[in-house]
Design an enzyme around this catalytic site. Sequence first.
Site, PDB file in Angstrom:
ATOM      1  N   ASP A  79       0.827  -1.200   0.000  1.00  0.00           N
ATOM      2  CA  ASP A  79       0.000   0.000   0.000  1.00  0.00           C
ATOM      3  C   ASP A  79       0.871   1.265   0.000  1.00  0.00           C
ATOM      4  OD1 ASP A  79      -2.826   0.970   0.434  1.00  0.00           O
ATOM      5  OD2 ASP A  79      -1.908   1.905   2.180  1.00  0.00           O
ATOM      6  N   GLU A  85      14.501 -15.188   0.612  1.00  0.00           N
ATOM      7  CA  GLU A  85      14.837 -16.250   1.583  1.00  0.00           C
ATOM      8  C   GLU A  85      13.921 -17.458   1.385  1.00  0.00           C
ATOM      9  OE1 GLU A  85      14.241 -14.425   5.400  1.00  0.00           O
ATOM     10  OE2 GLU A  85      15.949 -13.062   5.139  1.00  0.00           O
TER      11      GLU A  85
HETATM   12  C1  NOJ Z   1      -4.528   2.831  -0.874  1.00  0.00           C
HETATM   13  C2  NOJ Z   1      -5.637   1.889  -0.529  1.00  0.00           C
HETATM   14  O1  NOJ Z   1      -5.973   1.156  -1.679  1.00  0.00           O
HETATM   15  C3  NOJ Z   1      -6.769   2.731  -0.023  1.00  0.00           C
HETATM   16  O2  NOJ Z   1      -7.940   1.984   0.132  1.00  0.00           O
HETATM   17  C4  NOJ Z   1      -6.342   3.373   1.270  1.00  0.00           C
HETATM   18  O3  NOJ Z   1      -7.367   4.254   1.699  1.00  0.00           O
HETATM   19  C5  NOJ Z   1      -5.064   4.181   1.096  1.00  0.00           C
HETATM   20  N1  NOJ Z   1      -4.076   3.466   0.340  1.00  0.00           N
HETATM   21  C6  NOJ Z   1      -4.459   4.519   2.425  1.00  0.00           C
HETATM   22  O4  NOJ Z   1      -3.972   3.364   3.049  1.00  0.00           O
END
Ligand code: NOJ
Length: 551
Positions: free
Chosen positions: A214, A263
């Site tokens: 993310d 790993e």
């Molecule tokens: C991207 C994620 O896909 C989204 O759903 C989220 O709100 C933001 N990153 C923050 O983590």
Amino acid sequence: MTDTLPAHTTTRSDETWWRQASVYQIYPRSFADANGDGIGDLPGITERVLYLASLGIEAVWLSPFYPSALADGGYDVDDYRDVDPRLGTLDDFDAMVSALHAAGIRVIVDIVPNHTSDRHAWFRQALASPAGSPERDRYVFRDGTGEHGEQAPADWVSIFGGPAWTAVGDGQWYLHSFATEQPDLNWANREVRDDFLHTLRFWSDRGVDGFRIDVAHGLSKDLGDVLPTWAELSAMPKDGSHPLWDRDDVHEIYAEWRQVFDEYTPARTAVAEAWVAADRRARYASAEGLGQAFNFDLLEADFDAGAFRSIIEFNLGLAEQSGSSTTWVFSNHDVVRHATRYALPPRTGDEKQGGAWLLAGGSQDVLDQQLGLRRARAATMLELALPGSAYLYQGEELGLQEVGDIPDAERQDPAFFRNPGVDVGRDGCRVPLPWTRSGPSFGFGTGGAHLPQPAWFGDCSVEAEDTDPGSTLNLYRKALGLRGQLQSEEHLEWLETGRDDVLAFRRPNGWTSVTVFTDVPYDLPAGELLLASAPVADGALTGVGTVWLRA
Ligand code: NOJ
């Protein structure tokens, strides 16, 4: 529905399974609710493994299932190495992974490293510790301005709207690029880095095959001593030196992660969610880094042959340069579903597709749903014929439309709360899936659904589509099954179609895909007809659609 595993289920054990995989994204809280508390859970996924196998996908990617107050749908993580008790236990996780693996489906989990939740033990410790303490150094704290630090250190705006700095009451403020409940971590801190290495090993040891990262472009930050204004920050080039985004040195972090991935046998994979300029995406996808990066170009494009062709050519070229494979996405938990985007009147500016419709009330009445679905089916078949990985989002296999008219009182997305009148948020694509035509929450669970499901959901349920040979569900199953058999070397050859609204290409093994973007019939080239998303009559595709042929 089938009660045995389909013949095409594969268990590729090589190191490159991810390069051309079909990955199905599960948003766990909205997939299936086994314990009837209104929230989807891990046992719900385990109970639906046969359904997943019937699709013919090769992997699932699970959005966060970690303990969370759900300030941002689970992307506000309290503990990276546990399961939210509402979603199950670590034992449930292990049982789910075993069941998926037994069905030949690999498992990718979401890692959220840019920020924790404000309930994470580290953040609580930071709040209980003084300015300048090691506990605060795990986050991005700064002194406020004004006589007693009562004003924010800078006028920055968070991605969900509203201020990006929040005061903690002692003159200090913390940075949150997203919601207030999502304090950004300080990745210059060695302890932070080590802890995430621990987390990657923790899930890898439990059999996880890969990770979706993310906000992968946000971890490294260099704020300097004097903070720029928001206007200055926004005007700075994103060329690797920006204080917040896509800094060149973020790749030092991923080089360490790569060592952990390697790993394991097979090496664990990763895909970056990095909203960066297309020509900077390859860095995230390098073999020394995460290995693969999301490409959202098709998702952001209108349904247009010329736009699709240039995006495909550009991204296949990029993949060749990076040595990675490209990725394709039309829908995910952050955007209006593609069947609905394609049902809207053409946009006039470069606004987010569906944004204006949602703000105007999101009524189904203004959609040309039939056209949207025909285009979505065509787009998906085109996607599945391309070299690279295809990331599919739960519910798109049902041709599900966005739920545009969720009452404000029932909305959950922080983007809605932090941006009143500007952003309606992303709840409409996160409404719990319909499994049955009728009954409590359309078979999602016995305890209702955490977001309201509209009456029309039943007609798009798994039950309604399962035995209908012409359903979108069965189109996905056939397409994914064929893709598994037809997949070949990672390139394509464009074919001359004689029309601007028609794209055709051939893969090295003779698999040919033809997409018509308008309702003008198109005479198909010779070949064995394998699958069509729309009617074919007298050797012609009758309108918007994709056809697969074998020459
Ligand atoms: C991207 C994620 O896909 C989204 O759903 C989220 O709100 C933001 N990153 C923050 O983590």
